[in-house]
Design a protein around this motif. Structure first.
Motif, short mmCIF file in Angstrom:
data_model
loop_
_atom_site.label_atom_id
_atom_site.label_comp_id
_atom_site.label_asym_id
_atom_site.label_seq_id
_atom_site.Cartn_x
_atom_site.Cartn_y
_atom_site.Cartn_z
N GLN A 80 33.82 34.93 36.69
CA GLN A 80 33.16 34.71 37.99
C GLN A 80 33.43 35.86 38.95
OE1 GLN A 80 31.33 32.26 36.35
NE2 GLN A 80 30.92 31.95 38.52
N LYS A 81 34.26 36.79 38.54
CA LYS A 81 34.50 38.00 39.33
C LYS A 81 34.12 39.20 38.47
CE LYS A 81 37.74 38.10 42.32
NZ LYS A 81 39.04 38.14 43.06
N LYS A 91 36.56 45.57 48.05
CA LYS A 91 35.87 44.56 48.84
C LYS A 91 34.94 43.77 47.93
CE LYS A 91 33.61 43.97 53.32
NZ LYS A 91 33.09 44.66 54.54
N GLU A 92 34.71 42.49 48.28
CA GLU A 92 33.88 41.63 47.45
C GLU A 92 32.60 41.22 48.16
OE1 GLU A 92 36.28 38.39 46.12
OE2 GLU A 92 37.60 39.67 44.91
N ALA A 94 29.55 38.24 47.79
CA ALA A 94 29.24 36.96 47.14
C ALA A 94 27.81 36.93 46.63
CB ALA A 94 29.47 35.81 48.11
N GLU A 144 27.87 31.83 43.09
CA GLU A 144 29.27 31.50 42.79
C GLU A 144 30.02 32.69 42.19
OE1 GLU A 144 27.08 30.98 38.95
OE2 GLU A 144 26.69 30.65 41.08
N GLN A 155 31.55 36.63 42.42
CA GLN A 155 32.02 37.64 43.35
C GLN A 155 31.86 39.03 42.71
OE1 GLN A 155 33.12 37.13 46.56
NE2 GLN A 155 32.53 34.99 46.24
N LYS A 181 32.86 42.74 42.92
CA LYS A 181 33.94 43.51 43.52
C LYS A 181 33.67 45.00 43.38
CE LYS A 181 39.00 44.03 43.36
NZ LYS A 181 40.23 43.57 42.67
#
Length: 215
Positions: free
Chosen positions: A32-33, A79-80, A82, A85, A87, A89
């Protein structure tokens, strides 16, 4: 080789060790990242990096340029951004006077910037909410080539699409489609995508065409 010491091997091991310390940290378990680096390069390469990685071969200290700058005190903080759902980066090498700056190694002076660097820079401008960006290419003999860009929404939308695609493929454990490019020949996963043919014997063109054979 000098005496009993392999200085070339020592240098290569040093470069490899520094490279590992400077690598962008990616949690392979957390799909999810997604890091920006993963989606501007070949998605298949990013997939293998997470699920079945092989170490990359670094050829010289010039390849460590961007990582070294990120570690310095004037390097920007990650920094991320959105995306539902997920992220996304990203991290710029430097931010000066509201401009994003990336530094990249090059083997020669470029007439146009590399496409993945353009995607990375443009996405950074949206992630950090900046309007302008610069890519600086530096060769081993310290020649510099600079390109300036302004942010583009459609280009960022393509990055967002690739984020979703990579996320879905990681969920489903499906290998991404092949994305052939000039980077393939230097990729550590080359043999997973392409078959190297080895000739067991040499044949002349006449032999291959059946020319000159007697009945």
């Amino acid at each position: 080789m000098m005496g009993d010491r392999d200085f070339r091997g020592i240098i290569q091991n040093t470069i490899s060790s520094i490279g590992k310390d400077l690598e962008i940290e990616i949690d392979s378990e957390n799909i999810q990242k997604i890091h920006l680096k993963e989606v501007v390069q070949c998605l298949r390469r990013s997939y293998y990096d997470r699920l079945d990685p092989e170490e990359i071969e670094r050829k010289g200290f010039n390849d460590l340029l961007s990582g070294l700058l990120r570690k310095l005190q004037f390097g920007s903080e990650p920094k991320e951004f959105a995306i539902d759902e997920i992220q996304l980066k990203g991290q710029a090498d430097m931010i000066v006077d509201d401009s994003i700056i990336l530094f990249r190694a090059a083997t020669h002076e470029l007439e146009t910037p590399n496409s993945n660097d353009v995607l990375y820079l443009n996405a950074c401008m949206w992630i950090y909410d900046k309007d302008d960006g610069i890519i600086v290419y530096i060769t081993g003999d310290r020649q510099e080539t600079t390109f300036s860009l302004t942010r583009n929404k459609k280009m960022f939308e393509e990055v967002i699409r690739r984020v979703r695609v990579l996320n879905n493929l990681l969920k489903e454990k499906k290998v991404p489609i092949l994305e052939p490019s000039v980077d393939c020949s230097e990729c550590q996963y080359y043999e997973r995508c392409f078959i190297k043919k080895k000739n067991t014997k040499q044949s002349s063109l006449a032999d291959l065409l059946g020319i000159g054979k007697k009945d």
